[in-house]
Design an enzyme around this catalytic site. Structure first.
Site, PDB file in Angstrom:
ATOM      1  N   MET A 168       0.821  -1.205   0.000  1.00 58.83           N
ATOM      2  CA  MET A 168       0.000   0.000   0.000  1.00 58.83           C
ATOM      3  C   MET A 168       0.848   1.246   0.000  1.00 58.83           C
ATOM      4  O   MET A 168       0.346   2.340  -0.074  1.00 58.83           O
ATOM      5  CB  MET A 168      -0.918   0.013   1.205  1.00 58.83           C
ATOM      6  CG  MET A 168      -0.248   0.363   2.529  1.00 58.83           C
ATOM      7  SD  MET A 168      -1.450   0.535   3.837  1.00 58.83           S
ATOM      8  CE  MET A 168      -0.490   1.424   5.042  1.00 58.83           C
ATOM      9  N   CYS A 169       2.178   1.103   0.093  1.00 61.24           N
ATOM     10  CA  CYS A 169       3.031   2.267   0.242  1.00 61.24           C
ATOM     11  C   CYS A 169       4.405   1.995  -0.335  1.00 61.24           C
ATOM     12  O   CYS A 169       4.659   0.955  -0.927  1.00 61.24           O
ATOM     13  CB  CYS A 169       3.154   2.644   1.726  1.00 61.24           C
ATOM     14  SG  CYS A 169       1.575   2.874   2.559  1.00 61.24           S
ATOM     15  N   GLY A 170       5.303   2.942  -0.130  1.00 59.47           N
ATOM     16  CA  GLY A 170       6.700   2.774  -0.472  1.00 59.47           C
ATOM     17  C   GLY A 170       7.552   3.327   0.646  1.00 59.47           C
ATOM     18  O   GLY A 170       7.201   4.339   1.261  1.00 59.47           O
TER      19      GLY A 170
END
Length: 672
Positions: free
Chosen positions: A1-3
């Site tokens: 869902m992110c980095g």
């Protein structure tokens, strides 16, 4: 869902306060630039935290708790422990309730439990995490950085050391902002050891292995340790359960794994192909919705509100499953979106798929996956539920047939067969697996390697995926075989289990789950590609509560052989478990791997793309690939539709893309 992107400095800059301040600004700018490279992974928010020793950066795709209280990094109330997390953590409500008296939660994000669990359980907290995740914790109190990755490698996490800093990030390309100058690791390319060991095909760049964590302190060398691994029962132990009991056990755990992955504060959809894996997921979602389970933020729990997305290849490609998927969708009463993929659409996404996945895989299904995510994003959907991991755990690959029969299944006497029947079937299956769809084959595997593998039949099919024509000079790195590199990449306990304890089918499943799946399927057809278009993929078949149960299912109930009819039934126990949720057509269908088209004609879009990339200059700039052999492979691939030649041509083209976009200097120390 992110980095995520993070660093740990191994030495503070000497000099005046002004010089130290200037250096801090420089590193802060590097951190921000490293996040710019992966900004597509998190368009909703960006945050960072830094001190003299460490820095954490994060770009957010909001899924749970859309408010600013879910933005990262997270901090404990004493501001001594900090964390950035990528992924989804399930059962988080339970841990929030359990730890709320001792930890002050800021918001309602599932990922905030990481610090609370770490403070409560210490390093043992990782065994309490359930889901798809990667994270970095900076414990300033102990001057200790901890980075970890989920059990199967659904989320990626890499590390390297550049200019006195340990760097950790979701994608390798983030390291370029800190000054990484990539070089090819020719040894690991030749023996393909990068597919099982932590090292990559770039010198000094490593991956945190699935089920492992990395730990490091300033001015000390980082160390990687396992916290979880696949286990299988002793092959001579009897299973006393009934078939009905095992079927029900699989069904209950899979339903729960699907159910917990439907929770989100944003829309959720399903990737649907024509196979049993994604079809069973779609069927279970429809079933759960009828029982009142919400699909993401959908206000009405009715199956007609469920959206499925399916790749539609050309009918004559041999890869199109859209007709079956459409019939499944009609049977379930759900909405289906067909994403048309012709050769031009595949070729146009060739380079971007390679760059974003950071993995060369001689297939074109990644381009279809990229198009699927584009379609999902266009509908305003942020989450998809997928079917990855089923084949590896339930015995779904045709390549598993020989290993399923190479020894009797002593755990399930009811399906014992005559030795003559087993030997006959084994001989046919052994021939079938030699030239599988995944890779090359060799008769010259060393005898010692065969013994370490307990004479596994499936090894070459995965160890030689994407084999290339190497330049003659690369033999200076030795003449090790990929099969040897694969088995020696595991520790002695695994090799001992392969020889003494595990049934050969379980060995085959272990090898696939630890090599092909995390390094190819979950990168080239998973998170890295989906997140290009801000889509988070969730994999219920890779829920460890489910797989720990499935690993104890007798081999002959996974790959079932009918000696009378001389037929195999792949994923038998899964078929029985999901029978109420799929059509008769899907239930009875033989296994067919999801792959892109594999036959292309001269002058077509893919041929033009490959010819544009695979030039003499570009091949020679790699430094480790033979031009004449590569030129011949391109000729054979398109003029004679030779499958192995096509795989080699695609692989070389992908390495050219990676070399150009990463700015990799020519291997061998020769001038460009």
């Amino acid at each position: 869902m992110c980095g995520i992107s993070a660093y740990l400095s191994h030495a503070r800059e000497a000099g005046s306060p002004e010089q130290a301040k200037a250096h801090a600004h420089h590193v802060a700018a590097q951190l921000q630039s490293s996040l710019d490279v992966i900004a597509h992974r998190g368009p909703d928010a960006r945050g960072h935290a830094q001190n003299f020793s460490a820095g954490l950066g994060h770009v957010r795709l909001s899924i749970i708790d859309l408010s600013p209280s879910g933005n990262q990094p997270f901090h404990d109330e004493n501001d001594g422990i900090h964390a950035v997390v990528n992924g989804e953590l399930y059962d988080y409500e339970h841990y929030r309730a359990q730890l709320s008296s001792e930890f002050k939660f800021v918001g309602n994000s599932d990922c905030e439990i990481v610090i609370a669990l770490y403070k409560h359980y210490g390093l043992s907290f990782m065994s309490h995490l359930r889901g798809e995740f990667a994270f970095v914790i900076w414990d300033a109190n102990r001057q200790q950085l901890i980075a970890a990755r989920d059990r199967y490698g659904i989320k990626s996490l890499y590390y390297t050391v550049v200019q006195g800093k340990l760097l950790v990030a979701t994608e390798i390309k983030s390291f370029l902002a800190f000054g990484l100058q990539p070089q090819w690791c020719v040894r690991s390319l030749r023996d393909q050891s990068w597919r099982v060991e932590s090292g990559t095909f770039f010198k000094g760049v490593h991956r945190v292995l699935p089920g492992h964590y990395l730990i490091c302190r300033p001015n000390e060398k980082e160390e990687q340790k396992p916290y979880w691994d696949l286990e299988y029962p002793d092959k001579f132990s009897k299973d006393t359960r009934s078939g009905e009991e095992i079927t029900q056990g699989v069904r209950e755990r899979l339903l729960e794994a699907v159910k917990i992955r439907l929770k989100a504060d944003v829309p959720v959809a399903i990737y649907l192909s024509g196979g049993i894996d994604s079809s069973s997921v779609a069927g279970m979602v429809a079933h759960l919705m009828k029982q009142g389970t919400k699909l993401g933020n959908e206000p009405n729990s009715v199956p007609s509100n469920m959206k499925c997305f399916t790749v539609q290849f050309d009918e004559d490609s041999g890869a199109d499953e859209s007709a079956i998927a459409r019939r499944t969708a009609e049977w379930l009463g759900v909405d289906i979106h067909l994403v048309k993929m012709d050769e031009e659409a595949l070729a146009s996404r060739f380079e971007d798929t390679t760059w974003h996945s950071e993995i060369p895989l001689p297939d074109l299904n990644g381009m279809g996956r990229l198009a699927l995510a584009e379609a999902v994003h266009s509908q305003g959907i942020k989450v998809v539920v997928t079917g990855e991991g089923s084949d590896e755990h339930f015995g779904g690959y045709i390549a598993f047939r020989a290993d399923s029969l190479s020894e009797p299944d002593h755990s399930w006497p009811a399906l014992q067969m005559a030795d003559s029947d087993r030997e006959e079937a084994l001989q046919a299956a052994s021939e079938e697996v030699k030239y599988g769809i995944f890779g090359d084959y060799s008769e010259t595997v060393p005898s010692a390697t065969k013994r370490m593998l307990n004479h596994s039949h499936v090894t070459s099919a995965i160890a030689r995926v994407g084999s290339m024509p190497f330049s003659a000079w690369t033999k200076s790195y030795g003449d090790g075989t990929p099969e040897t590199g694969l088995i020696e990449g595991f520790d002695g306990r695994v090799r001992d289990n392969i020889i003494k304890r595990w049934h050969p089918l379980h060995t085959a499943q272990y090898l696939f789950t630890k090599t092909f799946m995390p390094h190819f399927i979950l990168r080239y057809n998973g998170d890295n590609i989906d997140m290009v278009n801000q889509v988070e993929s969730r994999c219920p078949f890779l829920d460890h509560h489910l797989t720990e149960y499935v690993n104890n299912v007798p081999p002959s109930l996974k790959m079932k052989y009918n000696a009378k009819e001389k037929t195999f039934r792949e994923k038998y126990i899964l078929r029985e478990a999901v029978k109420p949720f799929v059509t008769d057509e899907v239930y009875n269908m033989s296994k067919k791997a999801y792959m892109g088209p594999r036959r292309f004609w001269p002058g077509g879009p893919l041929h033009r793309r490959i010819k544009h990339l695979v030039t003499k200059e570009n091949v020679e700039n790699l430094g480790f690939v033979d031009w004449e052999a590569t030129e011949d492979a391109v000729e054979q691939a398109f003029n004679k539709q030779e499958p192995l030649a096509l795989r080699r041509a695609i692989t070389v083209a992908q390495f050219i893309v990676l070399g150009q976009r990463f700015g990799v200097k020519r291997a061998g120390g020769k001038p460009n």
